[in-house]
Design an enzyme around this catalytic site. Structure first.
Site, PDB file in Angstrom:
ATOM      1  NE  ARG A   1      -3.104  -0.310   2.322  1.00  0.00           N
ATOM      2  CZ  ARG A   1      -3.487   0.291   3.882  1.00  0.00           C
ATOM      3  NH1 ARG A   1      -3.574  -0.736   4.853  1.00  0.00           N
ATOM      4  NH2 ARG A   1      -3.867   1.053   4.846  1.00  0.00           N
TER       5      ARG A   1
ATOM      6  NE  ARG B   1      -1.096  11.163  -3.273  1.00  0.00           N
ATOM      7  CZ  ARG B   1      -1.007  11.481  -1.646  1.00  0.00           C
ATOM      8  NH1 ARG B   1       0.332  12.223  -1.985  1.00  0.00           N
ATOM      9  NH2 ARG B   1      -0.949  10.688  -0.643  1.00  0.00           N
TER      10      ARG B   1
ATOM     11  NE  ARG C   1      13.530  -4.310  13.544  1.00  0.00           N
ATOM     12  CZ  ARG C   1      14.767  -4.172  13.641  1.00  0.00           C
ATOM     13  NH1 ARG C   1      15.370  -5.395  15.123  1.00  0.00           N
ATOM     14  NH2 ARG C   1      15.490  -3.499  13.535  1.00  0.00           N
TER      15      ARG C   1
ATOM     16  NE  ARG D   1       9.569   7.956  12.160  1.00  0.00           N
ATOM     17  CZ  ARG D   1       8.712   8.212  11.838  1.00  0.00           C
ATOM     18  NH1 ARG D   1       8.207   8.879  11.048  1.00  0.00           N
ATOM     19  NH2 ARG D   1       7.737   7.380  13.125  1.00  0.00           N
TER      20      ARG D   1
ATOM     21  CD  GLU E   1      11.143   6.795  15.071  1.00  0.00           C
ATOM     22  OE1 GLU E   1      10.563   7.767  14.651  1.00  0.00           O
ATOM     23  OE2 GLU E   1      11.129   5.702  14.036  1.00  0.00           O
TER      24      GLU E   1
ATOM     25  CE1 TYR F   1       2.252   2.087  14.002  1.00  0.00           C
ATOM     26  CE2 TYR F   1       0.310   1.202  12.054  1.00  0.00           C
ATOM     27  CZ  TYR F   1       1.175   2.871  13.088  1.00  0.00           C
ATOM     28  OH  TYR F   1       1.287   4.120  12.948  1.00  0.00           O
TER      29      TYR F   1
ATOM     30  CG  ASP G   1      -2.349   4.890  11.664  1.00  0.00           C
ATOM     31  OD1 ASP G   1      -0.878   5.135  12.220  1.00  0.00           O
ATOM     32  OD2 ASP G   1      -2.077   4.527  10.042  1.00  0.00           O
TER      33      ASP G   1
END
Ligand code: FAD
Length: 369
Positions: free
Chosen positions: A172, A176, A249, A281, A301, A349, A351
């Protein structure tokens, strides 16, 4: 001590929404957490007047109007749009992969040119049905983007070679053919002004909250305090790892206050996509709220291997772990008056918007029992 209708283990978002909904329905709730703060992974704290996302960047986004209205009833949200950058050995690229990225990588100016470039690289790689993450990535965006922007980042994140990772991880991946750097397709998106912690405070206003308490250190006593238990902690730990340990993780966050530096990287999120840089990041927190403070705070991170004592962040949902989780889930269904919910108890996981959806549904189900 007082006797409660519910003991809620964990005051992350799931536990807090459940506590809010139950206390609104006149149920008494005791909420405990092993950490020294509320909010779980969405906890934010202030450092030199800057709101810092202690456990990584949290950007609220959803297509669900009911969830959007619900969260907005606890805070005002700004218009923040997630537009991360990728830094590959000093070269900067826009994310998610869009016409800006294709222009930066190949100099192509039209969607037709970009599609043709990807198609050529896909044909050269002879991929018809991707069998692993590497093939999936090349299939979606071609070899150049895979090598510069996906390979190193993903391999650091999962500590495995991309050819040993399943294709579904990036199925996913947003791609674009417009000049649009908005990472999420969601209808609603933003950051709560002032951070997430005050949202959680409001949710927990009518519950009793005790911090620095690990449920398992005094389970029998804590269980005796309530008629029902809602556990949002790790499900394998609840059952004393009787079938084995679920794998995750983990992450390490290294936060630094840069005094008298107003702007470190000019963007809230910059991903480091090469394999030599250890971190994945850098977050510069003030940009989530368009801050103009004289200082700045950044967080690097680092992905790390999950071991005892480390925080479990990302469940490794491969077939072995999913099978193991299913055994624990079956066991959980046999427990009387004990309920499980949230990312750790469901080994998945989610959101934040999905957590809210699930917590609201969970309370409706409890009510109908
Ligand atoms: P948690 O927040 O983990 O809460 C569980 C709580 O239970 C914790 O506070 C823990 O201390 C406590 N607990 C566990 N065991 C015990 C015990 N034995 N005794 C007492 N307390 C215990 N979502 C988005 O929508 N947008 C984002 O941008 C986004 N970014 C993310 C970035 C990172 C790095 C991560 C890891 C997640 C991100 N998420 C994001 C997902 C978001 O963090 C989750 O949806 C949310 O935090 C899940 O809430 P929870 O209550 O299920 O879990």
């Amino acid at each position: 001590m007082k006797h409660y209708d519910y003991l809620i283990v964990g005051c992350g978002l799931f536990g807090s929404v459940v506590a809010r909904e139950l206390t609104e329905r006149k149920k008494t709730c005791l909420v405990i957490d092993k950490r020294n703060h509320i909010g779980g992974n969405i906890y934010t704290e202030h450092i030199n007047d800057i709101v810092v996302h202690k456990y990584g960047a949290h950007i609220f986004h959803t297509d669900n109007k009911q969830v959007w209205d619900y969260i907005n009833s606890f805070a005002e949200f700004n218009r923040y749009t997630n537009s991360p950058l990728a830094n590959y050995k000093g070269e900067l690229y826009n994310l998610p992969f869009n016409m800006n990225t294709f222009y930066q990588i190949w100099g192509v100016r039209t969607p037709a040119e970009a599609i043709s470039k990807i198609e050529t690289q896909r044909l050269e790689a002879c991929i018809e049905k991707p069998r692993n993450l590497e093939e999936q990535a090349i299939f979606l965006v071609g070899k150049d983007i895979y090598e510069k922007l996906i390979k190193g980042y993903t391999e650091k994140q999962w500590a495995r070679s991309a050819i040993d990772l399943p294709a579904f991880i990036i199925q996913r991946l947003p791609v674009r053919f417009t000049f649009d750097n908005n990472y999420f397709d969601a209808k609603y998106q933003g950051i709560p002004i002032g951070g997430y912690t005050s949202i959680i405070e409001k949710m927990l206003a009518k519950a009793d909250v005790v911090l620095n308490v690990d449920y398992f250190s005094d389970k029998v006593y804590l269980d005796s305090l309530a008629d029902n238990i809602i556990c949002t902690g790790e499900i394998d730990r609840y059952f004393d790892y009787c079938y084995g340990t679920l794998e995750y993780r983990s992450l390490k966050f290294e936060t630094t206050l840069l005094k008298n530096q107003t702007n470190f990287q000019g963007n809230a999120v910059v991903n480091y996509t090469d394999s030599d840089t250890q971190y994945t990041r850098i977050i510069e927190h003030k940009h989530f709220e368009y801050g103009r403070q004289p200082d700045t705070v950044i967080t690097k991170e680092y992905p790390v291997t999950f071991a005892e004592g480390e925080e479990p962040y990302y469940p490794i949902n491969d077939s072995d772990n999913n099978r193991l989780y299913e055994s624990y889930r079956q066991l959980s269904l046999q427990q009387k008056g004990v309920y499980f919910g949230g990312r750790l108890a469901e080994f998945k996981y989610y959101d934040m918007d999905r957590i809210i959806e699930r917590a609201l549904k969970f309370v409706l189900q409890l009510e109908s029992k």
